[in-house]
Scaffold this motif. Sequence first.
Motif, PDB file in Angstrom:
ATOM      1  N   SER A  20     -42.131  47.555 -26.813  1.00 24.41           N
ATOM      2  CA  SER A  20     -41.607  48.896 -26.545  1.00 24.41           C
ATOM      3  C   SER A  20     -42.615  50.011 -26.802  1.00 24.41           C
ATOM      4  O   SER A  20     -42.279  51.182 -26.628  1.00 24.41           O
ATOM      5  N   GLY A  60     -31.049  39.148 -23.109  1.00 27.11           N
ATOM      6  CA  GLY A  60     -32.228  38.919 -22.286  1.00 27.11           C
ATOM      7  C   GLY A  60     -33.510  39.067 -23.087  1.00 27.11           C
ATOM      8  O   GLY A  60     -33.497  39.308 -24.295  1.00 27.11           O
ATOM      9  N   GLU A  61     -34.598  38.930 -22.402  1.00 24.05           N
ATOM     10  CA  GLU A  61     -35.913  39.017 -23.043  1.00 24.05           C
ATOM     11  C   GLU A  61     -36.246  40.478 -23.347  1.00 24.05           C
ATOM     12  O   GLU A  61     -35.992  41.364 -22.519  1.00 24.05           O
ATOM     13  N   GLU A  63     -39.082  41.947 -23.326  1.00 23.53           N
ATOM     14  CA  GLU A  63     -40.045  42.469 -22.350  1.00 23.53           C
ATOM     15  C   GLU A  63     -39.357  42.917 -21.063  1.00 23.53           C
ATOM     16  O   GLU A  63     -39.777  43.889 -20.430  1.00 23.53           O
ATOM     17  N   GLU A  64     -38.304  42.212 -20.675  1.00 25.38           N
ATOM     18  CA  GLU A  64     -37.556  42.592 -19.475  1.00 25.38           C
ATOM     19  C   GLU A  64     -36.809  43.913 -19.691  1.00 25.38           C
ATOM     20  O   GLU A  64     -36.741  44.745 -18.783  1.00 25.38           O
ATOM     21  N   ILE A  65     -36.262  44.086 -20.885  1.00 22.73           N
ATOM     22  CA  ILE A  65     -35.564  45.336 -21.198  1.00 22.73           C
ATOM     23  C   ILE A  65     -36.546  46.498 -21.165  1.00 22.73           C
ATOM     24  O   ILE A  65     -36.262  47.554 -20.597  1.00 22.73           O
ATOM     25  N   SER A  67     -39.446  46.615 -19.541  1.00 20.69           N
ATOM     26  CA  SER A  67     -39.871  46.826 -18.153  1.00 20.69           C
ATOM     27  C   SER A  67     -38.838  47.614 -17.370  1.00 20.69           C
ATOM     28  O   SER A  67     -39.186  48.526 -16.601  1.00 20.69           O
ATOM     29  N   ALA A  68     -37.572  47.286 -17.560  1.00 16.23           N
ATOM     30  CA  ALA A  68     -36.506  48.009 -16.860  1.00 16.23           C
ATOM     31  C   ALA A  68     -36.454  49.461 -17.310  1.00 16.23           C
ATOM     32  O   ALA A  68     -36.248  50.369 -16.494  1.00 16.23           O
TER      33      ALA A  68
END
Length: 118
Positions: A20, A60-61, A63-65, A67-68
């Motif tokens: 983050s 979820g992962e 990193e995906e959060i 990225s979103a």
Amino acid sequence: MRARDRKPVDAWLKRFDEASIAIPEPRRGALRSEIDQHFDDTLLEDASDADVTAVLDELGEPEEIVSAEVAAAAEVHVEPRPRLRHRGLAIAAIVIVVIALLLAAVLPAVTSAVLRLG
């Protein structure tokens, strides 16, 4: 034992904190608070390892959060602020117009007074 004290949750939060860095404050802190609250709301003190795994899978992962979140921030259109120079020119133009109007209103009276005296 709080949800954040569980090893899988703690490891997930560390990954989130590392990923983050790409999110500017104060949004990063707010998002972390939301995630902490989610863990507190969904994982009771006596939650099983299966419950913890299910909550982490649902979330979820990290990193995906991140990225979103970064992608969503990039989609927000922000109007650029006018340059200070342009703002200064606009203010100067308004001042000049006001002075011109005042002179136009006062000048005829002053001219007729001078002509009467002279």
